[in-house]
Design a protein around this motif. Sequence first.
Motif, PDB file in Angstrom:
ATOM      1  N   LEU A 148       0.811  -1.216   0.000  1.00 61.88           N
ATOM      2  CA  LEU A 148       0.000   0.000   0.000  1.00 61.88           C
ATOM      3  C   LEU A 148       0.844   1.266   0.000  1.00 61.88           C
ATOM      4  N   THR A 149       1.987   1.220   0.628  1.00 59.09           N
ATOM      5  CA  THR A 149       2.854   2.396   0.662  1.00 59.09           C
ATOM      6  C   THR A 149       4.033   2.274  -0.292  1.00 59.09           C
ATOM      7  N   MET A 150       4.583   1.066  -0.454  1.00 56.32           N
ATOM      8  CA  MET A 150       5.854   0.917  -1.156  1.00 56.32           C
ATOM      9  C   MET A 150       5.803   0.051  -2.403  1.00 56.32           C
ATOM     10  N   GLY A 151       4.614  -0.399  -2.784  1.00 51.20           N
ATOM     11  CA  GLY A 151       4.467  -1.096  -4.043  1.00 51.20           C
ATOM     12  C   GLY A 151       4.803  -2.571  -3.989  1.00 51.20           C
ATOM     13  N   PRO A 152       4.619  -3.263  -5.122  1.00 51.82           N
ATOM     14  CA  PRO A 152       4.822  -4.718  -5.171  1.00 51.82           C
ATOM     15  C   PRO A 152       6.239  -5.159  -4.836  1.00 51.82           C
ATOM     16  N   GLN A 153       7.217  -4.291  -5.073  1.00 48.29           N
ATOM     17  CA  GLN A 153       8.609  -4.610  -4.753  1.00 48.29           C
ATOM     18  C   GLN A 153       9.046  -3.881  -3.483  1.00 48.29           C
ATOM     19  N   ALA A 154       8.172  -3.890  -2.491  1.00 50.24           N
ATOM     20  CA  ALA A 154       8.406  -3.098  -1.277  1.00 50.24           C
ATOM     21  C   ALA A 154       9.734  -3.422  -0.605  1.00 50.24           C
ATOM     22  N   ALA A 155      10.098  -4.687  -0.591  1.00 47.88           N
ATOM     23  CA  ALA A 155      11.302  -5.088   0.139  1.00 47.88           C
ATOM     24  C   ALA A 155      12.585  -4.742  -0.597  1.00 47.88           C
ATOM     25  N   THR A 156      12.543  -4.680  -1.927  1.00 53.75           N
ATOM     26  CA  THR A 156      13.760  -4.514  -2.710  1.00 53.75           C
ATOM     27  C   THR A 156      13.816  -3.211  -3.511  1.00 53.75           C
ATOM     28  N   ALA A 157      12.671  -2.747  -4.010  1.00 57.96           N
ATOM     29  CA  ALA A 157      12.636  -1.524  -4.821  1.00 57.96           C
ATOM     30  C   ALA A 157      11.374  -0.737  -4.494  1.00 57.96           C
ATOM     31  N   PRO A 158      11.305  -0.149  -3.294  1.00 61.69           N
ATOM     32  CA  PRO A 158      10.080   0.540  -2.880  1.00 61.69           C
ATOM     33  C   PRO A 158       9.774   1.745  -3.758  1.00 61.69           C
ATOM     34  N   LYS A 159       8.488   1.895  -4.066  1.00 58.39           N
ATOM     35  CA  LYS A 159       8.011   3.029  -4.857  1.00 58.39           C
ATOM     36  C   LYS A 159       6.631   3.395  -4.334  1.00 58.39           C
ATOM     37  N   ARG A 160       6.447   4.651  -4.010  1.00 57.65           N
ATOM     38  CA  ARG A 160       5.177   5.075  -3.416  1.00 57.65           C
ATOM     39  C   ARG A 160       4.023   4.826  -4.383  1.00 57.65           C
ATOM     40  N   GLN A 161       2.957   4.235  -3.865  1.00 56.15           N
ATOM     41  CA  GLN A 161       1.812   3.864  -4.687  1.00 56.15           C
ATOM     42  C   GLN A 161       0.750   4.950  -4.759  1.00 56.15           C
ATOM     43  N   PHE A 162       0.400   5.517  -3.607  1.00 59.08           N
ATOM     44  CA  PHE A 162      -0.709   6.466  -3.527  1.00 59.08           C
ATOM     45  C   PHE A 162      -0.255   7.717  -2.763  1.00 59.08           C
ATOM     46  N   PRO A 163      -0.032   8.822  -3.457  1.00 61.09           N
ATOM     47  CA  PRO A 163       0.460  10.028  -2.781  1.00 61.09           C
ATOM     48  C   PRO A 163      -0.470  10.570  -1.695  1.00 61.09           C
ATOM     49  N   THR A 164      -1.746  10.178  -1.728  1.00 69.65           N
ATOM     50  CA  THR A 164      -2.692  10.687  -0.727  1.00 69.65           C
ATOM     51  C   THR A 164      -2.881   9.720   0.447  1.00 69.65           C
ATOM     52  N   TYR A 165      -2.168   8.600   0.428  1.00 73.26           N
ATOM     53  CA  TYR A 165      -2.359   7.558   1.443  1.00 73.26           C
ATOM     54  C   TYR A 165      -1.220   7.593   2.467  1.00 73.26           C
ATOM     55  N   LYS A 374       5.600   9.274  18.866  1.00 74.90           N
ATOM     56  CA  LYS A 374       5.932  10.185  17.773  1.00 74.90           C
ATOM     57  C   LYS A 374       5.086   9.850  16.544  1.00 74.90           C
ATOM     58  N   VAL A 375       4.468  10.884  15.963  1.00 71.02           N
ATOM     59  CA  VAL A 375       3.651  10.710  14.765  1.00 71.02           C
ATOM     60  C   VAL A 375       4.259  11.543  13.635  1.00 71.02           C
ATOM     61  N   ALA A 376       4.803  10.865  12.650  1.00 66.96           N
ATOM     62  CA  ALA A 376       5.388  11.504  11.474  1.00 66.96           C
ATOM     63  C   ALA A 376       5.455  10.453  10.368  1.00 66.96           C
ATOM     64  N   PHE A 377       5.695  10.906   9.135  1.00 65.14           N
ATOM     65  CA  PHE A 377       5.683  10.011   7.981  1.00 65.14           C
ATOM     66  C   PHE A 377       6.962  10.157   7.167  1.00 65.14           C
ATOM     67  N   ASP A 378       7.378   9.032   6.560  1.00 66.55           N
ATOM     68  CA  ASP A 378       8.527   9.094   5.661  1.00 66.55           C
ATOM     69  C   ASP A 378       8.067   9.395   4.242  1.00 66.55           C
ATOM     70  N   GLU A 379       8.964   9.256   3.282  1.00 69.36           N
ATOM     71  CA  GLU A 379       8.645   9.641   1.910  1.00 69.36           C
ATOM     72  C   GLU A 379       7.616   8.739   1.248  1.00 69.36           C
ATOM     73  N   PHE A 380       7.314   7.605   1.851  1.00 69.66           N
ATOM     74  CA  PHE A 380       6.314   6.693   1.307  1.00 69.66           C
ATOM     75  C   PHE A 380       4.942   6.853   1.961  1.00 69.66           C
TER      76      PHE A 380
END
Length: 414
Positions: A148-165, A374-380
């Motif tokens: 949901l945050t890092m895509g199908p290759q979350a463990a090896t090649a993370p890519k943000r899926q939904f900028p509003t999520y 602590k409540v904060a978010f990373d780039e994903f």
Amino acid sequence: MSLKRKVTWAGVLLAGVMLLPACGTNQLGGGRAESSCDTSRGALVVGLIAPLSGGLSAYGQGMKNSADLAIRQANEKCAVPGYRLMFQPEDDQGTPQVAAQAATELASDPNIAAVVGTYNSSAAQSVAPILEQQNIVEVSSGNTDPVLTMGPQAATAPKRQFPTYFRLATTDLLQGPFGAQYLVQKAGKKRIAVIDDGKTYGVGLTENFVKEAKQLGADVVAQERVGEHDTDFSSVIAKIRPMNPDAVYYGGEFPVAGPLSKQLADAGLAIPVMGGDGIADKQYVTLGGRQGDLATGIGAPVQSLPSAKNFTDAYAAAGYVDSYSAYGPLTFDATNVIIDALAKVVRDVGFSSSRRQELVDAVQQTNLDGTSGKVAFDEFGETVSKALTVYAVQGDDFAPVETGTFTAPGGSGH
């Protein structure tokens, strides 16, 4: 159902709560009475999508009440200048199809500001793209599927899926291995049968558990699947019994896990069952979960966090019938993320659908001290908090055993 019927005006609810014993304004956060707030700009709607009926309603009702509490407190304190907040909870029944319908209804409302939820990762996969199309912020307190945050290759090649999520629950990339380390290294289980329910959450959780368990030298003696509505597990038990497992790891939720634990013992396999956060509820024990069964949970136990006391006290004072359950504190924080961002966005100019990107940006920049820490978010859009807890059944509920974070072999974080 019409907006008029479904939306809850938090100020009206607050008035009702103030009639309860010891439930005055100060107990709910203090500040001015909502009637003295400037609400000349109108109303903004905060939606929630969660399982409010069905087998997972214990989680959903706790989420709904916790979001409601945050919104009532915000209205009481005039937190969003010029506006009153209205709350629109939607029941997704724990299914992606119904969740998609709920998201479509919420997204069609020009007054919708943001959405809290979902609980189920499978539901989120339906909801997130619908809300993204309208640039509507979604903040989840329960989803753990890394895709949901890092895509199908979350463990090896993370890519943000939904900028509003965004989400406040750490993922199964950490939860599954964290459970494996405890079960293999600390509980000493070496022959583990793995069962999942075929849903997004259960499959992803067990995949990550199995990978780590094998790396730790455990023998995964069987991998089986049951249906999320199954009640008779004799066939799967018959398959795993000859493998002589010393533990079962289950990927799924408590409505299945509790009866499965009981039927394992009834069939002569009096071995512990472990699962993820989906089974970490008191109803697991009611449904058949046994002493010594284990579960991992997101974050540290609420009772151990001084930061959570204001929430637990206010929740008790509000007189909700249902417990806040496992996801109440995170849902309270998720709702306050939205409220805090809205307050910043509308400070000088009113809110409209054309300003939704500004709200997305404000949520991305969140930096709050919440009930859960602590409540904060990373780039994903992923929570920066990686804390997890192992719980064991003691008496009629789960009790915390150990809190930490997953550390990969060699000492590096995963």
